[in-house]
Design a protein around this motif. Sequence first.
Motif, mmCIF file in Angstrom:
data_model
loop_
_atom_site.group_PDB
_atom_site.id
_atom_site.type_symbol
_atom_site.label_atom_id
_atom_site.label_comp_id
_atom_site.label_asym_id
_atom_site.label_seq_id
_atom_site.Cartn_x
_atom_site.Cartn_y
_atom_site.Cartn_z
ATOM 1 N N PHE A 2 -35.478 36.373 -22.947
ATOM 2 C CA PHE A 2 -34.579 37.030 -21.990
ATOM 3 C C PHE A 2 -34.552 38.702 -22.553
ATOM 4 N N ASN A 3 -34.954 39.461 -21.623
ATOM 5 C CA ASN A 3 -34.888 41.006 -21.836
ATOM 6 C C ASN A 3 -34.015 41.552 -20.757
ATOM 7 N N GLU A 4 -32.901 42.553 -21.153
ATOM 8 C CA GLU A 4 -31.971 43.041 -20.479
ATOM 9 C C GLU A 4 -32.674 44.041 -19.504
ATOM 10 N N LEU A 5 -33.713 44.839 -20.008
ATOM 11 C CA LEU A 5 -34.071 45.943 -19.481
ATOM 12 C C LEU A 5 -35.282 45.078 -18.468
ATOM 13 N N ILE A 6 -35.539 46.051 -17.418
ATOM 14 C CA ILE A 6 -36.579 45.929 -16.451
ATOM 15 C C ILE A 6 -37.538 46.968 -16.284
ATOM 16 N N LYS A 7 -38.782 46.426 -15.780
ATOM 17 C CA LYS A 7 -39.771 47.512 -15.606
ATOM 18 C C LYS A 7 -39.643 48.044 -14.188
ATOM 19 N N ARG A 37 -34.018 29.722 -12.624
ATOM 20 C CA ARG A 37 -34.047 30.750 -13.837
ATOM 21 C C ARG A 37 -34.128 32.224 -13.403
ATOM 22 N N SER A 38 -34.568 32.353 -12.447
ATOM 23 C CA SER A 38 -34.874 33.829 -12.012
ATOM 24 C C SER A 38 -33.356 34.356 -11.514
ATOM 25 N N TYR A 39 -32.822 33.340 -10.786
ATOM 26 C CA TYR A 39 -31.220 33.665 -10.431
ATOM 27 C C TYR A 39 -30.420 33.964 -11.658
ATOM 28 N N ASP A 40 -30.520 33.197 -12.849
ATOM 29 C CA ASP A 40 -29.800 33.196 -13.904
ATOM 30 C C ASP A 40 -30.110 34.289 -14.742
ATOM 31 N N ASN A 41 -31.308 34.768 -14.931
ATOM 32 C CA ASN A 41 -31.661 36.031 -15.671
ATOM 33 C C ASN A 41 -31.152 37.148 -14.886
ATOM 34 N N GLU A 42 -31.363 37.404 -13.633
ATOM 35 C CA GLU A 42 -30.898 38.509 -12.783
ATOM 36 C C GLU A 42 -29.416 38.783 -12.898
ATOM 37 N N ARG A 43 -28.659 37.568 -12.776
ATOM 38 C CA ARG A 43 -27.361 37.402 -12.954
ATOM 39 C C ARG A 43 -26.802 37.803 -14.193
ATOM 40 N N ARG A 44 -27.288 37.546 -15.403
ATOM 41 C CA ARG A 44 -27.139 37.934 -16.582
ATOM 42 C C ARG A 44 -27.118 39.387 -17.000
ATOM 43 N N ILE A 64 -27.251 41.888 -14.823
ATOM 44 C CA ILE A 64 -26.063 42.561 -13.717
ATOM 45 C C ILE A 64 -24.769 42.354 -14.429
ATOM 46 N N GLU A 65 -24.390 41.141 -14.974
ATOM 47 C CA GLU A 65 -23.166 40.892 -15.490
ATOM 48 C C GLU A 65 -23.003 41.871 -17.030
ATOM 49 N N ASN A 66 -24.320 42.203 -17.446
ATOM 50 C CA ASN A 66 -24.257 43.044 -18.897
ATOM 51 C C ASN A 66 -23.974 44.586 -18.241
ATOM 52 N N TYR A 67 -24.840 44.766 -17.145
ATOM 53 C CA TYR A 67 -24.833 46.169 -16.863
ATOM 54 C C TYR A 67 -23.605 46.578 -16.114
ATOM 55 N N LEU A 68 -22.685 45.795 -15.528
ATOM 56 C CA LEU A 68 -21.623 46.050 -14.707
ATOM 57 C C LEU A 68 -20.148 45.255 -15.415
ATOM 58 N N SER A 69 -20.191 45.273 -16.780
ATOM 59 C CA SER A 69 -19.149 44.619 -17.299
ATOM 60 C C SER A 69 -17.874 45.174 -16.754
ATOM 61 N N GLY A 70 -17.036 44.449 -16.454
ATOM 62 C CA GLY A 70 -15.523 45.088 -15.944
ATOM 63 C C GLY A 70 -15.622 45.246 -14.548
ATOM 64 N N TYR A 71 -16.485 45.040 -13.659
ATOM 65 C CA TYR A 71 -16.607 45.183 -12.420
ATOM 66 C C TYR A 71 -17.250 43.830 -11.582
ATOM 67 N N ILE A 72 -17.360 42.852 -12.630
ATOM 68 C CA ILE A 72 -18.013 41.561 -12.188
ATOM 69 C C ILE A 72 -16.734 40.543 -11.747
ATOM 70 N N GLY A 73 -16.399 39.918 -10.614
ATOM 71 C CA GLY A 73 -15.407 38.997 -10.597
ATOM 72 C C GLY A 73 -16.125 37.739 -9.931
ATOM 73 N N PRO A 105 -20.331 52.894 -10.280
ATOM 74 C CA PRO A 105 -20.586 52.185 -11.350
ATOM 75 C C PRO A 105 -22.142 51.631 -11.195
ATOM 76 N N LEU A 106 -22.515 51.548 -9.912
ATOM 77 C CA LEU A 106 -23.959 51.114 -10.127
ATOM 78 C C LEU A 106 -25.052 51.925 -10.446
ATOM 79 N N PHE A 107 -24.383 53.461 -10.708
ATOM 80 C CA PHE A 107 -25.396 54.352 -11.502
ATOM 81 C C PHE A 107 -26.167 53.797 -12.734
ATOM 82 N N ILE A 108 -25.360 52.847 -13.336
ATOM 83 C CA ILE A 108 -25.831 52.508 -14.900
ATOM 84 C C ILE A 108 -27.010 51.721 -14.799
ATOM 85 N N THR A 109 -26.972 51.129 -13.462
ATOM 86 C CA THR A 109 -28.270 50.211 -13.331
ATOM 87 C C THR A 109 -29.448 50.968 -13.262
#
Length: 417
Positions: free
Chosen positions: A4-9, A38-45, A47-56, A79-83
């Motif tokens: 898993f890689n947090e960064l995206i191309k 698996r694709s959903y789990d990777n993208e969810r992870r 986004i949760e890393n990018y937007l920690s504190g804004y995910i409910g 907060p979405l600027f960080i993405t």
Amino acid sequence: MAGFNELIKNYEKIRDYLRDFHIYGYKCRNDFGSRSGRSYDNERRRIENYLSGYIGHDNSVRGKKLFITADTVDLEENPLFITWMTKTFTKNDIMLHFIILDILSIDEGLTLNEITDIIVNDYLSIFEDIKIPDNMTIRNKLKELTGIGFLHSIKKGRTLQYHINRQGIDSLSKDTIDKLLHICGYYQNVFPVGVLGNFIRQRVDNSIVNKPLFSFRHIYLAHTLDDEILLNILMAIREHRNIEFVSTYRRNSNIKVKVLPLKILDNVSSGRRYLAAYNNKYKRYGTYRIDNIKEVVIEDIDDSYDSHVENLSERSEKSWGVTIFNGKKLEKLEVTLIIADDEGYILKRLHREGRHGTIEKISENTYLYSIEVNDVNEMVPWLRTLIGRMISFRCSNEIVEKRFLRDIDAMYEMYGG
């Protein structure tokens, strides 16, 4: 197997997920049926890393539902600027970025061959088993750094000499910088491609970044998800060029569209943004939701741009929303309203919000509002706010009239007459 890689191309990879989590917020893992688990789990992870504190999240019998939550009154920035700060890079990318800037900070006006020699002899020669980048790789990096404004080049004979672009924030006074940062604090949350204002603020040392002066009651956070798309469209509009893009307005379908972009339309009530354009293939004007556009390619210059802009302005005079007149008969609407003597504010509202419609007093406390528009259906959300004052509702579009009256009947059945 790659880990898993947090960064995206490609930003498009998370754009749809971010929109689903932010706007809908009710989808569970199984609702993303067209995508693998698996694709959903990777993208969810990610986004949760990018937007920690804004995910409910909320648990239901259908499963766990994720959503993005934020109080816009308390937000200094979106907060979405960080993405946008998540782009992957190679070892050569990061290595050459800093080495080239270091070289040119000491000795400017160097050519590609001179920079290559210094990199090989002075920087990389002390390392064992390191792959030496070739001339083409270094040339591409110099071109990239020049394109984004870190460097500028001067042609001497047949060769280019590279210099660091020092005309920037370093030459400004602290007072000027503070004022510019306040402007960027406003720009980033209000204007198109606001992420650029945020990037400028991020580039400045945090010690001189003042708290923004502005607080916003409404911020359309999801607009930044379309900033790259919008920037390409705006560049094409400025240069009067055609574009080709992929439209996803139909579920699970990607349709290629080629148009001449003319104008960006912003619906301030719904927050949706549209591209108004001319389709040469079908010889008609149309609008396209920007959040349904991806993969914009800028193409050839179209000399008919000015005439189409003029035609668009004329055809939009009878628009209530984003529908553009293409020769279809205008639709007529007449609504009779009761307005009491002490409700002058309602009349003011009709004059203010009724666009090009007319208001006629036909008897004591009774007024007739009439209008001709390209599409009456666009008026329905606004008309619903006047239901309690309506005596009659007549529309040349029978489908809209029947549906509107049917909705009122359903409301009476639900709440009582």
